[in-house]
Design an enzyme around this catalytic site. Structure first.
Site, PDB file in Angstrom:
ATOM      1  N   ARG A  86      37.723  21.598  42.088  1.00 61.91           N
ATOM      2  CA  ARG A  86      38.392  20.375  41.652  1.00 61.91           C
ATOM      3  C   ARG A  86      38.759  20.499  40.174  1.00 61.91           C
ATOM      4  O   ARG A  86      37.984  21.016  39.375  1.00 61.91           O
ATOM      5  CB  ARG A  86      37.467  19.170  41.841  1.00 61.91           C
ATOM      6  CG  ARG A  86      37.356  18.694  43.275  1.00 61.91           C
ATOM      7  CD  ARG A  86      36.495  17.452  43.390  1.00 61.91           C
ATOM      8  NE  ARG A  86      35.085  17.744  43.193  1.00 61.91           N
ATOM      9  CZ  ARG A  86      34.398  17.486  42.101  1.00 61.91           C
ATOM     10  NH1 ARG A  86      34.986  16.914  41.058  1.00 61.91           N
ATOM     11  NH2 ARG A  86      33.125  17.788  42.008  1.00 61.91           N
TER      12      ARG A  86
ATOM     13  N   TYR B  59      43.542  23.982  46.863  1.00 57.70           N
ATOM     14  CA  TYR B  59      42.108  24.110  47.105  1.00 57.70           C
ATOM     15  C   TYR B  59      41.406  22.784  47.393  1.00 57.70           C
ATOM     16  O   TYR B  59      41.549  21.821  46.655  1.00 57.70           O
ATOM     17  CB  TYR B  59      41.422  24.758  45.898  1.00 57.70           C
ATOM     18  CG  TYR B  59      40.077  25.349  46.260  1.00 57.70           C
ATOM     19  CD1 TYR B  59      39.993  26.611  46.836  1.00 57.70           C
ATOM     20  CD2 TYR B  59      38.906  24.635  46.081  1.00 57.70           C
ATOM     21  CE1 TYR B  59      38.772  27.148  47.207  1.00 57.70           C
ATOM     22  CE2 TYR B  59      37.681  25.163  46.446  1.00 57.70           C
ATOM     23  CZ  TYR B  59      37.623  26.425  47.006  1.00 57.70           C
ATOM     24  OH  TYR B  59      36.410  26.952  47.385  1.00 57.70           O
TER      25      TYR B  59
ATOM     26  N   GLY C  78      39.298  19.580  47.638  1.00 55.14           N
ATOM     27  CA  GLY C  78      39.570  18.170  47.389  1.00 55.14           C
ATOM     28  C   GLY C  78      40.846  17.905  46.628  1.00 55.14           C
ATOM     29  O   GLY C  78      41.336  16.771  46.604  1.00 55.14           O
TER      30      GLY C  78
ATOM     31  N   LYS D 100      38.347  13.546  49.006  1.00 52.30           N
ATOM     32  CA  LYS D 100      37.966  12.831  47.777  1.00 52.30           C
ATOM     33  C   LYS D 100      39.042  11.840  47.336  1.00 52.30           C
ATOM     34  O   LYS D 100      38.739  10.745  46.872  1.00 52.30           O
ATOM     35  CB  LYS D 100      37.697  13.815  46.639  1.00 52.30           C
ATOM     36  CG  LYS D 100      36.712  14.927  46.950  1.00 52.30           C
ATOM     37  CD  LYS D 100      35.308  14.428  47.257  1.00 52.30           C
ATOM     38  CE  LYS D 100      34.317  15.600  47.225  1.00 52.30           C
ATOM     39  NZ  LYS D 100      32.980  15.250  47.689  1.00 52.30           N
TER      40      LYS D 100
ATOM     41  N   HIS E 264      29.881   8.402  47.513  1.00 48.74           N
ATOM     42  CA  HIS E 264      29.696   9.850  47.635  1.00 48.74           C
ATOM     43  C   HIS E 264      28.269  10.101  48.143  1.00 48.74           C
ATOM     44  O   HIS E 264      27.400  10.555  47.411  1.00 48.74           O
ATOM     45  CB  HIS E 264      29.927  10.468  46.252  1.00 48.74           C
ATOM     46  CG  HIS E 264      29.923  11.963  46.221  1.00 48.74           C
ATOM     47  ND1 HIS E 264      29.504  12.672  45.125  1.00 48.74           N
ATOM     48  CD2 HIS E 264      30.289  12.897  47.139  1.00 48.74           C
ATOM     49  CE1 HIS E 264      29.610  13.965  45.353  1.00 48.74           C
ATOM     50  NE2 HIS E 264      30.083  14.129  46.570  1.00 48.74           N
TER      51      HIS E 264
ATOM     52  N   SER F 159      27.924  17.040  43.506  1.00 47.65           N
ATOM     53  CA  SER F 159      28.253  18.219  44.309  1.00 47.65           C
ATOM     54  C   SER F 159      27.329  19.378  43.960  1.00 47.65           C
ATOM     55  O   SER F 159      26.943  19.554  42.809  1.00 47.65           O
ATOM     56  CB  SER F 159      29.713  18.628  44.062  1.00 47.65           C
ATOM     57  OG  SER F 159      30.580  17.609  44.514  1.00 47.65           O
TER      58      SER F 159
ATOM     59  N   CYS G 169      24.211  19.864  44.739  1.00 52.18           N
ATOM     60  CA  CYS G 169      22.826  19.504  44.409  1.00 52.18           C
ATOM     61  C   CYS G 169      21.977  19.306  45.667  1.00 52.18           C
ATOM     62  O   CYS G 169      20.960  18.598  45.638  1.00 52.18           O
ATOM     63  CB  CYS G 169      22.780  18.234  43.563  1.00 52.18           C
ATOM     64  SG  CYS G 169      23.255  18.490  41.841  1.00 52.18           S
ATOM     65  N   GLY G 170      22.392  19.882  46.793  1.00 52.07           N
ATOM     66  CA  GLY G 170      21.552  19.853  47.985  1.00 52.07           C
ATOM     67  C   GLY G 170      21.831  18.718  48.942  1.00 52.07           C
ATOM     68  O   GLY G 170      21.004  18.409  49.806  1.00 52.07           O
TER      69      GLY G 170
ATOM     70  N   THR H 284      24.129  18.500  51.427  1.00 52.36           N
ATOM     71  CA  THR H 284      24.262  18.976  52.805  1.00 52.36           C
ATOM     72  C   THR H 284      22.913  19.441  53.352  1.00 52.36           C
ATOM     73  O   THR H 284      22.587  19.219  54.522  1.00 52.36           O
ATOM     74  CB  THR H 284      25.311  20.100  52.886  1.00 52.36           C
ATOM     75  OG1 THR H 284      26.563  19.592  52.416  1.00 52.36           O
ATOM     76  CG2 THR H 284      25.496  20.577  54.314  1.00 52.36           C
TER      77      THR H 284
ATOM     78  N   ASP I  72      28.597  13.921  53.065  1.00 50.28           N
ATOM     79  CA  ASP I  72      29.341  13.818  51.806  1.00 50.28           C
ATOM     80  C   ASP I  72      29.816  12.411  51.451  1.00 50.28           C
ATOM     81  O   ASP I  72      29.754  12.033  50.286  1.00 50.28           O
ATOM     82  CB  ASP I  72      30.553  14.754  51.858  1.00 50.28           C
ATOM     83  CG  ASP I  72      31.151  15.000  50.485  1.00 50.28           C
ATOM     84  OD1 ASP I  72      30.381  15.191  49.527  1.00 50.28           O
ATOM     85  OD2 ASP I  72      32.395  15.004  50.355  1.00 50.28           O
TER      86      ASP I  72
ATOM     87  N   SER J  43      32.489  28.602  46.575  1.00 49.31           N
ATOM     88  CA  SER J  43      33.105  28.993  47.854  1.00 49.31           C
ATOM     89  C   SER J  43      32.619  28.062  48.962  1.00 49.31           C
ATOM     90  O   SER J  43      31.521  27.485  48.877  1.00 49.31           O
ATOM     91  CB  SER J  43      32.775  30.448  48.171  1.00 49.31           C
ATOM     92  OG  SER J  43      31.385  30.679  48.132  1.00 49.31           O
ATOM     93  N   ARG J  44      33.415  27.933  50.017  1.00 49.90           N
ATOM     94  CA  ARG J  44      33.177  26.868  50.995  1.00 49.90           C
ATOM     95  C   ARG J  44      33.279  27.346  52.438  1.00 49.90           C
ATOM     96  O   ARG J  44      34.018  28.271  52.751  1.00 49.90           O
ATOM     97  CB  ARG J  44      34.228  25.763  50.801  1.00 49.90           C
ATOM     98  CG  ARG J  44      34.182  25.076  49.437  1.00 49.90           C
ATOM     99  CD  ARG J  44      33.096  24.043  49.359  1.00 49.90           C
ATOM    100  NE  ARG J  44      32.931  23.483  48.025  1.00 49.90           N
ATOM    101  CZ  ARG J  44      32.346  22.314  47.780  1.00 49.90           C
ATOM    102  NH1 ARG J  44      31.877  21.594  48.792  1.00 49.90           N
ATOM    103  NH2 ARG J  44      32.205  21.886  46.546  1.00 49.90           N
TER     104      ARG J  44
ATOM    105  N   PHE K 233      13.798  21.715  49.945  1.00 42.26           N
ATOM    106  CA  PHE K 233      14.325  22.017  51.277  1.00 42.26           C
ATOM    107  C   PHE K 233      13.578  21.207  52.345  1.00 42.26           C
ATOM    108  O   PHE K 233      13.496  19.993  52.247  1.00 42.26           O
ATOM    109  CB  PHE K 233      14.321  23.526  51.528  1.00 42.26           C
ATOM    110  CG  PHE K 233      15.056  24.287  50.465  1.00 42.26           C
ATOM    111  CD1 PHE K 233      16.409  24.081  50.271  1.00 42.26           C
ATOM    112  CD2 PHE K 233      14.396  25.174  49.620  1.00 42.26           C
ATOM    113  CE1 PHE K 233      17.099  24.753  49.270  1.00 42.26           C
ATOM    114  CE2 PHE K 233      15.078  25.848  48.616  1.00 42.26           C
ATOM    115  CZ  PHE K 233      16.428  25.634  48.449  1.00 42.26           C
ATOM    116  N   GLY K 234      13.039  21.850  53.378  1.00 40.72           N
ATOM    117  CA  GLY K 234      12.382  21.122  54.465  1.00 40.72           C
ATOM    118  C   GLY K 234      11.214  20.270  54.008  1.00 40.72           C
ATOM    119  O   GLY K 234      10.879  19.246  54.625  1.00 40.72           O
ATOM    120  N   GLU K 235      10.577  20.683  52.895  1.00 39.83           N
ATOM    121  CA  GLU K 235       9.428  19.917  52.388  1.00 39.83           C
ATOM    122  C   GLU K 235       9.859  18.557  51.824  1.00 39.83           C
ATOM    123  O   GLU K 235       9.027  17.675  51.615  1.00 39.83           O
ATOM    124  CB  GLU K 235       8.680  20.712  51.313  1.00 39.83           C
ATOM    125  CG  GLU K 235       8.218  22.098  51.738  1.00 39.83           C
ATOM    126  CD  GLU K 235       7.210  22.099  52.891  1.00 39.83           C
ATOM    127  OE1 GLU K 235       6.799  21.010  53.341  1.00 39.83           O
ATOM    128  OE2 GLU K 235       6.859  23.201  53.350  1.00 39.83           O
ATOM    129  N   ASN K 236      11.150  18.385  51.570  1.00 36.09           N
ATOM    130  CA  ASN K 236      11.619  17.075  51.096  1.00 36.09           C
ATOM    131  C   ASN K 236      11.399  15.987  52.136  1.00 36.09           C
ATOM    132  O   ASN K 236      11.459  14.793  51.821  1.00 36.09           O
ATOM    133  CB  ASN K 236      13.095  17.156  50.699  1.00 36.09           C
ATOM    134  CG  ASN K 236      13.311  18.046  49.485  1.00 36.09           C
ATOM    135  OD1 ASN K 236      12.393  18.265  48.699  1.00 36.09           O
ATOM    136  ND2 ASN K 236      14.514  18.579  49.335  1.00 36.09           N
TER     137      ASN K 236
END
Length: 616
Positions: free
Chosen positions: A85, A230, A232, A239, A259, A281, A283-284, A286, A306, A397-398, A524-527
């Site tokens: 962006r 590219y 958004g 967006k 968001h 964006s 920051c985890g 997804t 998102d 990259s996406r 990760f999963g512990e969250n």
């Protein structure tokens, strides 16, 4: 397009496949200005996807991946100048500059249109203009949110098919409503890569232009984009519409465009809660949306990763829908450990991968995945080995993947009403200061937390990485009007509705580090352990300690059974360091002063209260 020319027109009323006069006028006006060789009305069919992707392979934009590894999937590499962006080229062209606010770029709408009309003049020469009728959210919604994107990029057209419900059925619904005389709105969205082709001129794999503009006209509900192909910048339903334009709509109509991810959390006892969470964006977001809980008996199902559109329902609760149809996730760092559910979804294929590495055996690879290939082609098109100094994949990259092939997608995703939100989380990436989890005292305090949300910058936008910046509600680049008025809208949503039925608000930080730079919390999963505490707080079952900044888990209230984390690390992850927080006060003060009279007075009151509690 070659196989079927029935949807190709010269944009005349006689041959265009719609009876909707407004859409026809939009298409004709743009075609006259941009002078494409052809106009193609998208159907959204599987046959069209095959034609589009075949054409993209033929031009070198796409490389078809091995169907055994990634069926019906493609690799693309952008121009190295067109990778994220472009916030410095993104404008909110409100009629009055004051309505744009200090966090957005502004230009007078008339001046901007004059500049862009010159850029658009003849800009699609030698290309096809694709007409993409689309709807964000459900076609069956009480008030469907329509748009029509015109673009000269086949890459954008293919990606829009993944990310939004689009095609003939959307166009027919618009015609049906129009014929019935029902009032409905649609957003005209114009996009061009800005690279016309002279006769006989060879195209490039990734056409774009050094001059870039991504412009929203909030009062007109219109989007004009030029120069970038590219993400958004170019997929205008994402967006540009679903956040910038939709946030202005939401302010006017009394709802919220945010968001935020949306997830469904079910306890071992079968109790279900719904959580919305705002993270900047990369920051985890997804990873949390597709969380694989590590605590026995708990289950997470994804609804969105998102964007959340939230409206107060007849029951007084805040109901959220995910308006998107796909995942557009950051690839690097996504792997079997951080997000196994994303990997399962990606590996089913039907995806577009952009700016990752292409392996010799027809697969993709990026940093964070195991088993790096001995040889690959980097996102820059250069030979790459594990010994190379440069990364194989761009940090932004996406993968672009259909949401419906996610095994853990909650059935409620398909409900146009959405789901009732029990908790809203704000989170950023901070090495210090911010505890693992803090509960707001009430809605206004939660709004203060969101308004002062801060994070170290990432690669999702161009610019310096790792600088701490305020990112209110993770919406800094996406608020379609004055951010001070946006804060007022948040305050009013709490004031105008039953506070007892509004979601509880929490602030999380998975990224706090120790003195050696290591993470204090495994993440990760512990969250899921933090989510469990949040749900137990909502149900009145978990203890908390009151601190100057809000409520944090009381010792022993956070379930760390079986977790390899020391009591000391946990204490430091949850610590409220008064001296660190005192250093935040001048930064927050400076941030609030940006908004002048537009900042709600109650946020100054909240800051004064925080100062008093800190003894600052």
């Amino acid at each position: 397009m070659t196989a079927d020319t029935s949807n190709e027109t010269t944009a005349t009323h006689d041959s265009a496949p719609t009876s909707h006069a407004g859409i026809l006028a939009f298409v004709n006006e743009v075609a006259e200005l941009t002078t494409p060789d052809r106009v193609y009305w998208c159907t959204g069919s599987d046959e069209e996807w095959v034609e589009l992707t075949d054409a993209l392979v033929a031009t070198g934009t796409f490389t078809r991946l091995d169907p055994e590894k990634k069926p019906n999937s493609f690799h693309a590499a952008s121009d190295p100048t067109d990778v994220a962006r472009v916030e410095d080229r993104t404008y909110i062209c409100s009629v009055d500059e004051k309505d744009c606010g200090p966090t957005n770029n502004w230009m007078d709408p008339g001046e901007m249109k004059a500049i862009m009309r010159k850029l658009y003049a003849g800009c699609m020469k030698g290309r096809t203009m694709y007409v993409i009728p689309f709807v964000m959210g459900h076609l069956e919604a009480e008030h469907p949110m329509f748009g029509v994107e015109l673009t000269d990029s086949a890459y954008v057209t293919a990606s829009m098919r993944v990310m939004a419900r689009m095609g003939t059925n959307v166009l027919r619904k618009m015609e049906e409503l129009d014929a019935a005389g029902e009032e409905f709105h649609w957003v005209p969205a114009l996009h061009s890569v800005g690279m016309p082709l002279d006769e006989g001129q060879e195209d490039v794999a990734w056409p774009c232009n050094d001059t870039k503009y991504i412009v929203q006209f909030p009062e007109e509900r219109t989007i004009w984009s030029f120069g970038s192909g590219y993400g958004g910048n170019a997929l205008l339903g994402k967006k540009c519409y679903a956040l910038r334009i939709a946030s202005a709509m939401a302010r006017d109509e009394g709802w919220m465009a945010e968001h935020m991810l949306i997830l469904k959390l079910t306890s071992p006892e079968g109790v279900t809660k719904y959580v919305a969470a705002a993270f900047p964006s990369a920051c985890g977001k997804t990873n949390l949306a597709m969380l694989e809980p590590t605590i026995p008996g708990w289950k997470v199902e994804a609804i969105g990763d998102d964007i959340a559109w939230m409206r107060v329902g007849d029951d007084g609760r805040l109901w959220a829908v995910n308006p998107e149809y796909g995942f557009f996730g950051v690839a690097p760092g996504t792997n079997e450990h951080t997000n196994p559910n994303a990997m399962k979804t990606i590996n089913k294929g039907n995806s577009v991968f952009t700016n990752v590495a292409l392996t010799e055996d027809g697969d993709v690879w990026w940093e964070g995945l195991e088993n790096p290939p001995a040889h690959a082609t980097s996102w820059k098109g250069e030979p790459w080995t594990p010994d190379s100094e440069e990364l194989s994949s761009h940090p932004n990259s996406r993968y672009c993947t259909p949401i419906k092939q996610c095994d853990m997608l909650a059935p409620e995703y398909d409900d146009p009403r959405g789901v009732p939100i029990d908790a809203i989380l704000f989170g950023g990436r901070r090495k210090t200061t911010i505890p693992l989890v803090t509960e707001a005292r009430d809605w206004v305090h939660g709004t203060f937390m969101g308004a002062t949300l801060s994070s170290e910058t990432t690669a999702a936008a161009t610019g310096q990485v790792g600088v701490v910046r305020r990112d209110p509600m993770a919406m800094l680049p996406f608020i379609g009007y004055n951010a001070g008025d946006y804060f007022s809208h948040w305050i009013n949503m709490g004031k105008d509705n039953d506070a007892a039925k509004m979601p509880r608000i929490f602030y999380v930080n998975w990224f706090r580090r120790d003195d050696e730079g290591g993470f204090l919390w495994p993440g990760f999963g512990e969250n899921s352990r933090v989510l469990k505490w949040i749900i137990e707080r909502i149900d009145g079952q978990a203890a908390a300690v009151e601190t100057p900044i809000g409520h944090v888990p009381a010792p022993g209230s956070l379930d760390i059974d079986g977790l390899d984390v020391t009591e000391d690390d946990l204490r430091r992850a949850l610590d409220v360091d008064v001296e660190e927080w005192k250093q935040e006060i001048p930064q927050i003060t400076e941030w609030f002063e940006k908004f002048g009279d537009q900042l709600p007075a109650v946020l100054w009151t909240e800051l004064d209260g925080l100062k008093a509690r800190l003894g600052a």
